[in-house]
Design an enzyme around this catalytic site. Structure first.
Site, PDB file in Angstrom:
ATOM      1  N   ASP A   1      56.825  23.589 -59.035  1.00  0.00           N
ATOM      2  CA  ASP A   1      57.376  23.989 -60.298  1.00  0.00           C
ATOM      3  C   ASP A   1      57.946  22.721 -61.148  1.00  0.00           C
ATOM      4  O   ASP A   1      58.028  21.957 -60.563  1.00  0.00           O
ATOM      5  CB  ASP A   1      58.603  24.843 -59.875  1.00  0.00           C
ATOM      6  CG  ASP A   1      59.452  25.058 -60.973  1.00  0.00           C
ATOM      7  OD1 ASP A   1      59.187  25.598 -61.975  1.00  0.00           O
ATOM      8  OD2 ASP A   1      60.743  24.865 -60.943  1.00  0.00           O
TER       9      ASP A   1
ATOM     10  N   ASP B   1      60.728  22.226 -64.083  1.00  0.00           N
ATOM     11  CA  ASP B   1      62.043  22.001 -64.511  1.00  0.00           C
ATOM     12  C   ASP B   1      62.963  22.648 -63.242  1.00  0.00           C
ATOM     13  O   ASP B   1      62.620  23.646 -62.577  1.00  0.00           O
ATOM     14  CB  ASP B   1      62.560  23.130 -65.349  1.00  0.00           C
ATOM     15  CG  ASP B   1      63.987  22.281 -66.239  1.00  0.00           C
ATOM     16  OD1 ASP B   1      63.752  21.337 -66.570  1.00  0.00           O
ATOM     17  OD2 ASP B   1      64.937  23.153 -65.984  1.00  0.00           O
TER      18      ASP B   1
HETATM   19  N1  PLP Z   1      60.947  28.210 -70.482  1.00  0.00           N
HETATM   20  C1  PLP Z   1      61.715  27.332 -71.121  1.00  0.00           C
HETATM   21  C2  PLP Z   1      61.761  27.532 -72.566  1.00  0.00           C
HETATM   22  C3  PLP Z   1      62.202  26.248 -70.401  1.00  0.00           C
HETATM   23  O1  PLP Z   1      63.155  25.632 -71.246  1.00  0.00           O
HETATM   24  C4  PLP Z   1      62.154  26.261 -69.069  1.00  0.00           C
HETATM   25  C5  PLP Z   1      63.132  25.147 -68.389  1.00  0.00           C
HETATM   26  O2  PLP Z   1      63.717  24.257 -68.913  1.00  0.00           O
HETATM   27  C6  PLP Z   1      61.361  27.070 -68.455  1.00  0.00           C
HETATM   28  C7  PLP Z   1      60.619  28.151 -68.940  1.00  0.00           C
HETATM   29  C8  PLP Z   1      61.219  26.967 -66.830  1.00  0.00           C
HETATM   30  O3  PLP Z   1      60.427  26.111 -66.501  1.00  0.00           O
HETATM   31  P1  PLP Z   1      59.747  25.678 -64.808  1.00  0.00           P
HETATM   32  O4  PLP Z   1      59.050  27.019 -64.522  1.00  0.00           O
HETATM   33  O5  PLP Z   1      59.225  24.624 -64.977  1.00  0.00           O
HETATM   34  O6  PLP Z   1      60.973  25.909 -64.279  1.00  0.00           O
HETATM   35 CA    CA Z   2      62.021  25.790 -62.354  1.00  0.00          CA
END
Ligand code: PLP
Ligand code: CA
Length: 304
Positions: free
Chosen positions: A27, A29
């Site tokens: 993943d 973030d």
């Molecule tokens: N969608 C948006 C708009 C976000 O800002 C984030 C995280 O910053 C995510 C989804 C989640 O991303 P990930 O699946 O990489 O944690």
């Molecule tokens: Ca995440």
């Protein structure tokens, strides 16, 4: 019964696990970076895995950018060996779903950022162009005649008019209802949060009385996209590393992958333990097999 998983691992246990797996799904973030800041040591972990000949892919529910923008973000944050083919975002997978699974004929009405439309257009899927008319309302605006799908994602320019138009298109039972992801919210610095795609999808589900098909994690479709592009991926050889129990760990369980929670993001180990100890067996799919403080804990495993 009920007490499997959530194993906090370190040192030699991490080394054994990394040796046993040949396909790593990260993943983004909360695992690789937090916003615009790389997790310390993450770049070294990614390049070491790649150098060892492991397959590494990134699975993100962030639908706001096309894949090229992720390549540049990785590069900017010090990940210099990440390529387009390694990136599976909910926007890219939504484009693949529309093009290859439902083979949509007609236009798609998108609630989302510009990057989502750009990703669809790269796949040859036409999006309804929104005129920038400040006087337009749901009473006087034009509706496109050939909208065959509504796709909802994170939209930082959401307007009531967009929601109203999407609700009108969804009156047609032939018009598909898709969501890039169902994330409820995202953490920002300073204790603030960003409402996620899931909150917008919920609004449209109420207005339309319908349920959206979710493309991103925890849906299996993202793993199907990965399997179709990396032939012969064996789920038993994969490790899914994420920071959120309700998306990443459930995604891993849904796809038959071993899962690892890293504590640099949203979920805490106590929440994972509560799910593990829960009598509701459906909660057990949210329990990680392994837990680490940060993926930087992998680093000693790469030393001789
Ligand atoms: N969608 C948006 C708009 C976000 O800002 C984030 C995280 O910053 C995510 C989804 C989640 O991303 P990930 O699946 O990489 O944690
Ligand atoms: Ca995440």
């Amino acid at each position: 019964f009920g007490f499997k998983g959530c194993q906090k691992i370190r040192g030699p246990q991490i080394r054994n696990l990394l040796e046993a797996k040949d396909f790593f799904l990260f993943d983004c973030d909360g695992v690789i970076w937090n916003g615009e800041k790389a997790i310390s040591g993450a770049a070294k972990v990614v390049s070491s895995l790649i150098r060892q000949g492991k397959n590494v892919v990134f699975v993100t529910n962030n639908c706001t950018r096309p894949r090229e923008n992720y390549v540049s973000k990785f590069y900017r944050l010090g990940f210099t060996d990440v390529m387009l083919e390694q990136i599976f975002s909910s926007s890219y997978c939504s484009a693949l779903y529309l093009r290859d699974v439902v083979k949509v004929r007609g236009q798609v009405f998108v609630i989302g950022c510009d990057g989502l439309c750009r990703e669809l257009q790269e796949a040859g899927i036409p999006c309804v162009e929104e005129a920038d008319d400040p006087d337009a309302t749901i009473y006087n605006c034009a509706l496109a005649p050939d909208v065959k799908a509504v796709l909802v994602g994170h939209d930082d320019k959401l307007t009531f008019l967009k929601l109203a138009k999407a609700s009108c298109y969804l009156k047609d039972p032939e018009c598909l209802f898709l969501a890039t992801d169902n994330d409820p919210w995202h953490p920002l610095s300073g204790g603030r949060i960003l409402p996620g795609s899931g909150s917008l999808t919920a609004a449209l589900e109420v207005a339309s009385g319908r349920k959206a098909t979710v493309i991103g994690k925890p849906s299996r479709f993202m793993f199907e996209c990965i399997s179709s592009q990396f032939r012969g991926v064996d789920p038993a050889q994969c490790l899914m590393v994420g920071d959120r129990l309700e998306t990443d760990m459930l995604f891993g369980s849904n796809c038959g992958l071993d899962t690892m929670l890293t504590l640099t993001g949203v979920s805490q180990i106590e929440e994972a333990q509560e799910y593990r100890n829960s009598e509701l067996t459906t909660n057990h799919s949210l329990v990680p097999d392994y837990v680490v403080d940060t993926i930087a804990d992998f680093l000693p495993a790469f030393e001789e």
